[in-house]
Design an enzyme around this catalytic site. Sequence first.
Site, PDB file in Angstrom:
ATOM      1  CB  ALA A  30      43.815  17.888  -8.649  1.00 30.45           C
TER       2      ALA A  30
ATOM      3  NE  ARG B  95      27.043  14.016 -20.609  1.00 34.01           N
ATOM      4  CZ  ARG B  95      27.800  14.254 -19.550  1.00 34.01           C
ATOM      5  NH1 ARG B  95      29.062  14.595 -19.703  1.00 34.01           N
ATOM      6  NH2 ARG B  95      27.311  14.158 -18.340  1.00 34.01           N
TER       7      ARG B  95
ATOM      8  CD  GLU C 119      23.428  13.280 -19.674  1.00 34.44           C
ATOM      9  OE1 GLU C 119      24.212  13.521 -20.585  1.00 34.44           O
ATOM     10  OE2 GLU C 119      23.715  12.590 -18.682  1.00 34.44           O
TER      11      GLU C 119
ATOM     12  NE  ARG D 265      34.849  14.545 -17.392  1.00 34.34           N
ATOM     13  CZ  ARG D 265      33.635  14.623 -16.846  1.00 34.34           C
ATOM     14  NH1 ARG D 265      33.212  13.698 -16.017  1.00 34.34           N
ATOM     15  NH2 ARG D 265      32.847  15.640 -17.135  1.00 34.34           N
TER      16      ARG D 265
ATOM     17  N   GLY E  32      46.803  26.069  -7.967  1.00 39.84           N
ATOM     18  CA  GLY E  32      45.430  25.614  -8.175  1.00 39.84           C
ATOM     19  C   GLY E  32      44.895  24.985  -6.905  1.00 39.84           C
TER      20      GLY E  32
ATOM     21  CG  HIS F  11      30.688  19.338 -19.454  1.00 43.31           C
ATOM     22  ND1 HIS F  11      30.337  20.217 -18.453  1.00 43.31           N
ATOM     23  CD2 HIS F  11      30.560  18.104 -18.917  1.00 43.31           C
ATOM     24  CE1 HIS F  11      30.018  19.523 -17.376  1.00 43.31           C
ATOM     25  NE2 HIS F  11      30.158  18.245 -17.626  1.00 43.31           N
TER      26      HIS F  11
ATOM     27  CD  GLN G  24      32.156  14.642 -21.798  1.00 41.03           C
ATOM     28  OE1 GLN G  24      32.119  15.105 -20.661  1.00 41.03           O
ATOM     29  NE2 GLN G  24      32.195  13.355 -22.027  1.00 41.03           N
TER      30      GLN G  24
ATOM     31  CG  LEU H 299      26.329  21.465 -17.852  1.00 38.28           C
ATOM     32  CD1 LEU H 299      26.723  20.074 -17.381  1.00 38.28           C
ATOM     33  CD2 LEU H 299      26.240  21.496 -19.358  1.00 38.28           C
TER      34      LEU H 299
ATOM     35  CG  HIS I  36      26.181  18.488 -21.108  1.00 40.48           C
ATOM     36  ND1 HIS I  36      24.846  18.752 -21.298  1.00 40.48           N
ATOM     37  CD2 HIS I  36      26.237  17.565 -20.127  1.00 40.48           C
ATOM     38  CE1 HIS I  36      24.143  18.014 -20.453  1.00 40.48           C
ATOM     39  NE2 HIS I  36      24.962  17.285 -19.737  1.00 40.48           N
TER      40      HIS I  36
ATOM     41  CG  PHE J 125      26.716   8.932 -13.359  1.00 43.70           C
ATOM     42  CD1 PHE J 125      25.678   9.420 -12.602  1.00 43.70           C
ATOM     43  CD2 PHE J 125      27.767   9.776 -13.670  1.00 43.70           C
ATOM     44  CE1 PHE J 125      25.689  10.731 -12.151  1.00 43.70           C
ATOM     45  CE2 PHE J 125      27.787  11.078 -13.226  1.00 43.70           C
ATOM     46  CZ  PHE J 125      26.751  11.561 -12.460  1.00 43.70           C
TER      47      PHE J 125
END
Lengths: 336, 563, 290
Positions: B14, B277, B246, B377, B10, B342, B231, B243, B233, B117
């Site tokens: 990360a 959300r 917001e 999250r 990957g 999401h 999660q 997306l 959205h 945020f």
Amino acid sequence: MSETITPDRKSILANIRIQRFTPGQHKSAFYDNFKVSVETGMTVLETLRLIKNTQDSSLTFRAFCRSKICGSCAVRVNGKPVLACSTQLMPILEDFKKESVTIQPLRNMPVLRDLVVDIDPVIEKLSKMHPYLMENRDRIPESLEQESLMSRQELSRFDYITDCILCGSCYSACSAASADPKYAGPLTLAKAYRFSADVRDDFKGERMQAAVDQGLWSCAQCRKCINVCPKDTRPAVSIQRMRKMSIDDGIHDTPGSRRAKAYTEDVAKYGQVNKPMLPVIVNGPKGWAAIEAADNYLRKHGIEPERQVCLLDGQNSAEQIYDKVKEIESKGENKI
Amino acid sequence: MMTYDILIVGSGGAGLYAALESRMEEELQVGVLTKVYPTRSHTGAAQGGVNAALANLDETDTWQDHWFDTVKGSDYLADQDAVEIMTREAPMVVREMEHWGCPFSRTDEGKIAQRPFGGASKPRACYSADKVGHVMLHTLYEQGIRHGVNFFNEWLALSLLHDGKRCQGVTALNIQTGRVHTIRAKAVILATGGHGRIYWTRTSNALGNTGDGTAMAYRAGLPIKDMEFIQFHPTGLRRTGILVSEGARGEGGYLLNGLGERFMSRYAPEKMELGPRDLVSRSCETEVREGRGGPDGEVFLDLTHLGADRIKERLPQIRELCIEFEGVDPINEPIPIKPTAHYSMGGIHTDLNGQTPIEGIYAAGEAGCVSVHGANRLGGNSLLDILVFGKRTGRHALEFARNNDLVPLGMDQEKADEAMIAAMMAGTSGDSVADIRRAMGELMAEKVGVYRNAKDLESAVDTLAELQERLGRVRVQDKNRAFNTELVSALEMKNMLDLAEVVTVGALARQESRGAHTREDHPERNDQAWLAHTLATRGGDGKPKLEFNPVTITQFEPQARTY
Amino acid sequence: MSDKIRYGFYSGCCFQGADARFYEILQDVFAKIDVELELIQDAVCCGSGVIEERSELTSLAVNAKNMAHAEKMGLPLYTPCSTCFNVISNAQKRMRENPALHAQVNEILAEQGLEYKGTCKITHTLWVIAQDVGLEKLKERVTNPLSGLRVASYYGCHTRNPADIQGFESADNPTSLEDILRVLGVQIVEYETQEDCCGYHLAWPNNQLNMQMTANVLEGAHKKDVDLMVTSCPLCFKSMDGSQAKALAQTGKNFQLPVLFLPELVGLACGMSPDEMKLQFHGVPVSLRL
């Protein structure tokens, strides 16, 4: 009062003509035609996926984020490099006034299969350009307890280039890259400029030389890269700025930098460029051959060659403008 | 045979951070294997920000505030020691990114700019216009080039190799050639991102977010954690799930149902469109379920009343996105939207150093679960997670690889994988991967989506078993091995189905509503019974076995989560 | 006779000195379609994009000066040179996007008693003919339709890129050149390299690459067995015609492809003779079956 929402959604039965090629299986590229009902809102990528899922599962293309940020899915649609994911098909059918559209892989890179090209040669060229920040310790603290400070104006010198997603569209559109496989291409030179223009970087000399060696002066400024860039990063503009930076850094011994000097000084002095003498100004004594050829051609047609700047009525020097600009630039008040 | 000290699977934030951290100090051979090209990774899609209490905008901000906000946002399911590490180290990793050249936006004084945020008590999301994930990903890749990281681009990892105690390496498919290879490594770091694609078209995620590393770990007998938490959205575009941020509602956009009613008045009469959300997602879903959706099961985000000038001035990127991806100009008509999967809170179970129960096998980022996000999250914490735990994991793997030797390989997994692929190529059914995939996505969105209940979940478990069986017989029709993307899809499909099953079984077991997990038949949070992590391992029968581990609570006692 | 359409004429460097004949041809051909050119006095070289390599502000200021003169004349600025069109349009765009920059440039011009207001319309040959004159009128004036000729049309780059300096037609699918050619009666042939750049601006810094690029375009057209190539850009014309022999020799190709500058072909179709169009000046001989 609320009203029921009835969206206006059309659909056209379109012919999607796609270039196919699998090395080892086909001798050369050919085209397949697929009939697809194209609806309002459908992107080129959705169309390709629909064909793969319902008509021919061997149709091969790249795609990942679907949202114009990863750069995987660049292909040519009616000749123009675009991201398949962010390109609506209906407006293209309308623009070309046709019910057929042609999808091909990007140019200037070898085809691996169908619409998939090998981008490694471009990544290699990029890697040779030192495309990373080397810490300028006057600006970047050693300790992670502190950030380096950078003004918005300093950031704006290169921020627009950081939108680049390495999709290869500009490289595909570049005729200089087609004609000269060694030429680095728009995105790599733009990246070189991105780091060289960063006040936090301390590596300008070597990177600058790498850019000059890989064709900084081979860009014809045709500006197609600006047109096709899906992220509006204006590579040709960065190339102009990198050229300026290379001259400012003292790399004067190139035909390109001599041309820049000639244009700038001639326009200041006469308002025009001394075109008849340009070959010698730019290329030194070996430019005389070109001048003699031009002379012979003119004499053949009964025209006496000139060595002077040719002026039309009322053309004058642009010295006043230059002086004023110099004054502004020396004070750092440039609003560019 | 290829051999690396550390192999990272990957190439998102990360993986690349881990690569840099493990490459920085000595001449260990570090390889990064990715099924795309590093800069294509989904980290690039993160737009808003990365949280760090730099206090550049609000000088009263502290990492302890960030710590509390994150724990509260997680609905108290996050491990508080892990969150402490993440929030305490946040300023360092953000500054390190900055020192590597990441072009953050700037304050008037030239410091890293920060913005408010959702769920954060202070403005601490560091940003770069609307492209912070993109510029972070590119910065890490650039430094990777500088420091000589080896990249295996367009390779798909297939199996994780270990001897029950120690890591041995992986097998992987070279997509360009179609050949399977074994790559030995002292340490393997799985950083393959999330698995939002189990909802197929109902997700904002990239096409490749198929949970490959998580599924590999699960199949290799490692525990995976809190998988039921996904999660959603509320405002994904109708066709693609991409997306609409917001910002559109913040600017005064209305949510309308198919009848043109501002339906949020039914669910949040005061906050209306600006509710949290999860509540807004549930409200959209209810409208459609009760027959008040649009022709395609959508609701609408209406900006037309804002007028062309305001839309052009304040929401230019949102407008561009609607035109390019949906063919709709929000100046002229309402934007059709659906809630969209999401982020995957769950993932491979690791300790605070990213290590799994098998020595030398690590996980980081969305593929892993430390856990710092718990049941929900907060915006700006996903990028932070990949930086902090990418770095920690890289450092730990470096120590491990420095002090350990390779262990001998056991069974010939390469041959087994080759046989599995051959079977897929020679399958008997007329079923296509695309059909099974579509069925899975629709099933998951309908029965394991925003709303869940025992009856739907039980039927989903059965249907998923049927889909597994169909996949077992599927036939890859493209017979060419080189760049066979149909084969890649079939392999990803296998990963997704395994994970979809764990998500569903976990959701069925968890008889409460917490964070992103909403049970219609158990609408309350139940700390007495369910303040616990779900750990799933693959049983001998191939079905997930669940165990529950206590949550680490060091500082903040669980309270009601209100905003 | 109907009314004349008038333009402020910005010549650029292609229409003076050794190339002065083009100015005469242009005026003669335009007279046929009721277009009148009035030379912009005190105009300065646009800098060809090269001045930017020393100072972007200088480039904007000299081109603001050019536009300010056209504004004073109350006429649209017409330039037959694609590069001039590109550079001047780009200056206009950048000042439109950045009012502070616009104001700064006007400070520079103020010393010469000039002001660039930003109202100047900029146009080039294709749009003068296809849009302002109109295809209808052009059709009326065509007395010698060139039917049977197989023609490769070549826009060149600088009237098309980038798209946001464009005026009235689709940047991805412009049709003005083909629209005009169809009225002249020719048959239009598509070819693979029609979107490629001729590399003219590399003539001195990298002549070899310029020749390769020119040869690539020519070869694409040649493969389609065309009678001639027509371009609306005078710089492309220089590459394609003036440098053709050298470009093809350098790249080992052996053919000749006559190339016409669009106004020449318009003149021929409107009944003017090859001599009047001074076709004998061409590097590649033009012998059309007219």
